[in-house]
Scaffold this active site. Structure first.
Site, PDB file in Angstrom:
ATOM      1  N   LYS A  28       0.841  -1.195   0.000  1.00  0.00           N
ATOM      2  CA  LYS A  28       0.000   0.000   0.000  1.00  0.00           C
ATOM      3  C   LYS A  28       0.872   1.239   0.000  1.00  0.00           C
ATOM      4  O   LYS A  28       1.711   1.421   0.884  1.00  0.00           O
ATOM      5  CB  LYS A  28      -0.925   0.025   1.215  1.00  0.00           C
ATOM      6  CG  LYS A  28      -1.835   1.260   1.260  1.00  0.00           C
ATOM      7  CD  LYS A  28      -2.752   1.239   2.458  1.00  0.00           C
ATOM      8  CE  LYS A  28      -2.085   1.709   3.727  1.00  0.00           C
ATOM      9  NZ  LYS A  28      -1.826   3.178   3.726  1.00  0.00           N
TER      10      LYS A  28
ATOM     11  N   ASP B 244      -3.423   4.086  -2.154  1.00  0.00           N
ATOM     12  CA  ASP B 244      -4.436   4.484  -1.167  1.00  0.00           C
ATOM     13  C   ASP B 244      -4.397   5.999  -0.944  1.00  0.00           C
ATOM     14  O   ASP B 244      -3.903   6.479   0.080  1.00  0.00           O
ATOM     15  CB  ASP B 244      -4.188   3.734   0.147  1.00  0.00           C
ATOM     16  CG  ASP B 244      -5.257   4.030   1.182  1.00  0.00           C
ATOM     17  OD1 ASP B 244      -6.394   4.370   0.796  1.00  0.00           O
ATOM     18  OD2 ASP B 244      -4.956   3.919   2.390  1.00  0.00           O
TER      19      ASP B 244
ATOM     20  N   LYS C  50      -7.353   7.834  -1.398  1.00  0.00           N
ATOM     21  CA  LYS C  50      -8.714   8.195  -0.965  1.00  0.00           C
ATOM     22  C   LYS C  50      -9.251   9.411  -1.727  1.00  0.00           C
ATOM     23  O   LYS C  50      -9.659  10.402  -1.120  1.00  0.00           O
ATOM     24  CB  LYS C  50      -8.732   8.444   0.541  1.00  0.00           C
ATOM     25  CG  LYS C  50      -8.286   7.264   1.388  1.00  0.00           C
ATOM     26  CD  LYS C  50      -8.305   7.598   2.871  1.00  0.00           C
ATOM     27  CE  LYS C  50      -7.875   6.411   3.725  1.00  0.00           C
ATOM     28  NZ  LYS C  50      -6.447   6.063   3.545  1.00  0.00           N
TER      29      LYS C  50
ATOM     30  N   HIS D 232     -11.315  12.173  -3.193  1.00  0.00           N
ATOM     31  CA  HIS D 232     -12.598  12.726  -2.738  1.00  0.00           C
ATOM     32  C   HIS D 232     -12.652  14.193  -3.168  1.00  0.00           C
ATOM     33  O   HIS D 232     -11.996  15.056  -2.586  1.00  0.00           O
ATOM     34  CB  HIS D 232     -12.706  12.612  -1.214  1.00  0.00           C
ATOM     35  CG  HIS D 232     -14.009  13.108  -0.673  1.00  0.00           C
ATOM     36  ND1 HIS D 232     -14.232  13.246   0.678  1.00  0.00           N
ATOM     37  CD2 HIS D 232     -15.148  13.514  -1.277  1.00  0.00           C
ATOM     38  CE1 HIS D 232     -15.460  13.715   0.882  1.00  0.00           C
ATOM     39  NE2 HIS D 232     -16.022  13.881  -0.304  1.00  0.00           N
ATOM     40  N   ASP D 233     -13.423  14.452  -4.214  1.00  0.00           N
ATOM     41  CA  ASP D 233     -13.523  15.801  -4.753  1.00  0.00           C
ATOM     42  C   ASP D 233     -14.743  15.835  -5.660  1.00  0.00           C
ATOM     43  O   ASP D 233     -15.544  14.898  -5.657  1.00  0.00           O
ATOM     44  CB  ASP D 233     -12.237  16.153  -5.521  1.00  0.00           C
ATOM     45  CG  ASP D 233     -11.886  17.641  -5.438  1.00  0.00           C
ATOM     46  OD1 ASP D 233     -12.774  18.454  -5.766  1.00  0.00           O
ATOM     47  OD2 ASP D 233     -10.755  17.974  -5.057  1.00  0.00           O
TER      48      ASP D 233
ATOM     49  N   ASN E 201     -15.575  15.471 -11.673  1.00  0.00           N
ATOM     50  CA  ASN E 201     -14.619  15.675 -12.757  1.00  0.00           C
ATOM     51  C   ASN E 201     -13.175  15.584 -12.256  1.00  0.00           C
ATOM     52  O   ASN E 201     -12.308  14.998 -12.920  1.00  0.00           O
ATOM     53  CB  ASN E 201     -14.852  17.023 -13.424  1.00  0.00           C
ATOM     54  CG  ASN E 201     -13.956  17.232 -14.626  1.00  0.00           C
ATOM     55  OD1 ASN E 201     -14.077  16.545 -15.631  1.00  0.00           O
ATOM     56  ND2 ASN E 201     -13.032  18.184 -14.510  1.00  0.00           N
TER      57      ASN E 201
ATOM     58  N   THR F 148     -10.866   3.376  10.288  1.00  0.00           N
ATOM     59  CA  THR F 148     -10.821   2.495  11.459  1.00  0.00           C
ATOM     60  C   THR F 148     -10.320   3.203  12.711  1.00  0.00           C
ATOM     61  O   THR F 148     -10.336   2.620  13.790  1.00  0.00           O
ATOM     62  CB  THR F 148      -9.931   1.269  11.185  1.00  0.00           C
ATOM     63  OG1 THR F 148      -8.658   1.696  10.695  1.00  0.00           O
ATOM     64  CG2 THR F 148     -10.587   0.343  10.183  1.00  0.00           C
TER      65      THR F 148
ATOM     66  N   GLN G  62      -5.550   2.883  16.304  1.00  0.00           N
ATOM     67  CA  GLN G  62      -6.703   2.201  15.730  1.00  0.00           C
ATOM     68  C   GLN G  62      -7.717   1.893  16.830  1.00  0.00           C
ATOM     69  O   GLN G  62      -7.356   1.537  17.952  1.00  0.00           O
ATOM     70  CB  GLN G  62      -6.276   0.894  15.043  1.00  0.00           C
ATOM     71  CG  GLN G  62      -5.258   1.085  13.936  1.00  0.00           C
ATOM     72  CD  GLN G  62      -5.877   1.625  12.657  1.00  0.00           C
ATOM     73  OE1 GLN G  62      -7.050   1.965  12.611  1.00  0.00           O
ATOM     74  NE2 GLN G  62      -5.078   1.710  11.625  1.00  0.00           N
TER      75      GLN G  62
ATOM     76  N   ARG H 157       2.449  -1.082  10.888  1.00  0.00           N
ATOM     77  CA  ARG H 157       3.406  -1.027  11.987  1.00  0.00           C
ATOM     78  C   ARG H 157       3.792  -2.381  12.591  1.00  0.00           C
ATOM     79  O   ARG H 157       4.959  -2.569  12.959  1.00  0.00           O
ATOM     80  CB  ARG H 157       2.889  -0.066  13.064  1.00  0.00           C
ATOM     81  CG  ARG H 157       3.060   1.393  12.657  1.00  0.00           C
ATOM     82  CD  ARG H 157       2.324   2.361  13.571  1.00  0.00           C
ATOM     83  NE  ARG H 157       0.886   2.341  13.339  1.00  0.00           N
ATOM     84  CZ  ARG H 157       0.042   3.257  13.794  1.00  0.00           C
ATOM     85  NH1 ARG H 157       0.495   4.270  14.528  1.00  0.00           N
ATOM     86  NH2 ARG H 157      -1.245   3.191  13.527  1.00  0.00           N
TER      87      ARG H 157
END
Length: 242
Positions: free
Chosen positions: A33, A60, A62, A64-65, A68, A135, A197, A218
């Site tokens: 990742k 990864d 993410k 988000h917008d 377009n 998470t 977490q 980790r």
């Protein structure tokens, strides 16, 4: 459900740390990742390094917008599947994330653009999974409903699956069927600290609840022997698959 796979979260500060870790792990882990930390520092260089080693990259970021902008970002991500030097060992981009809170139009734009641009380039389309709720978020009375609603939205929009904690995995599997992918972060062997977490699980526990991909960072990166830690987790995963 196909055999669950381990993903190492390459959350490190420098490329040299990453290079050493990748080399030390050898063939123990196939999927890595690349998140905001490494991609902000090194951009496509880090993904192409992994790909040149034949490793699968889970990007990864993410996205988000507005639809377009996300579509353009996904198009660029699909372009990472093209080898800059025609390297025969170069692995295409394996998977990427968008955030389900962006809404159906945004998710549909991501799925459509990935499919069309992959066809144009003649490369495999990367899997697209939608982030439901991080998470690190503590569980409350409305959390399961929110996660399930976002998972249903992701499926309706044409995504391959979602990122969700083990506490929602069984519910998602039951409601959305065996072919909908579930990527589960927050995986911790029983003897490892939870860090930041909140909703976590052991590797075997996550697989028993229906997870397809387990993301670990980790517990492997900070171990005295990362390879031994990875092999220990893989062994625990086998227990969950039986």
């Amino acid at each position: 459900m196909s055999k669950a796979q381990l993903i190492l979260a390459l959350d490190l500060e420098t490329f040299e740390e990453a290079r050493k870790l990748i080399d030390d792990l050898g063939d123990a882990i196939d999927i890595f990742k690349v998140g905001s930390q490494m991609f902000t520092a090194y951009g496509p260089f880090i993904t192409r390094y992994l790909q040149s080693k034949g490793k699968k990259v889970f990007l990864d970021l993410k996205f988000h917008d507005i639809p377009n902008t996300v579509a353009s970002a996904v198009k660029s991500a699909v372009g990472l599947s093209v080898s800059p030097n025609n390297d025969v060992n170069f692995a295409p981009l394996f998977m990427l994330t968008v955030h389900t809170s962006g809404g159906k139009e945004m998710l549909e734009a991501a799925a459509h653009t990935a499919q069309m641009h992959a066809q144009t380039l003649g490369v495999p389309r990367p899997l697209i999974v939608g982030v439901t709720v991080l998470t690190s978020t503590a569980k409350d009375a409305n959390l399961e409903t929110l996660v399930l609603d976002r998972a249903k939205l992701a499926k309706a929009a044409g995504l391959d699956g979602v990122v969700a904690s083990v506490e929602e995995a069984a519910m998602i599997r039951r409601e959305l069927g065996p072919d909908f992918l579930i990527v589960t972060p927050g995986i911790r062997p029983a003897d490892v600290s939870l860090n930041d977490q909140k909703r976590v699980a052991t590797p075997a526990g996550a697989i028993e609840q229906g997870s397809n991909f387990l993301v670990v960072g980790r517990p492997i990166i900070q171990a005295a022997s990362p390879r031994a830690a990875a092999l220990h987790i893989l062994d625990d995963m086998k227990k969950g698959s039986t």
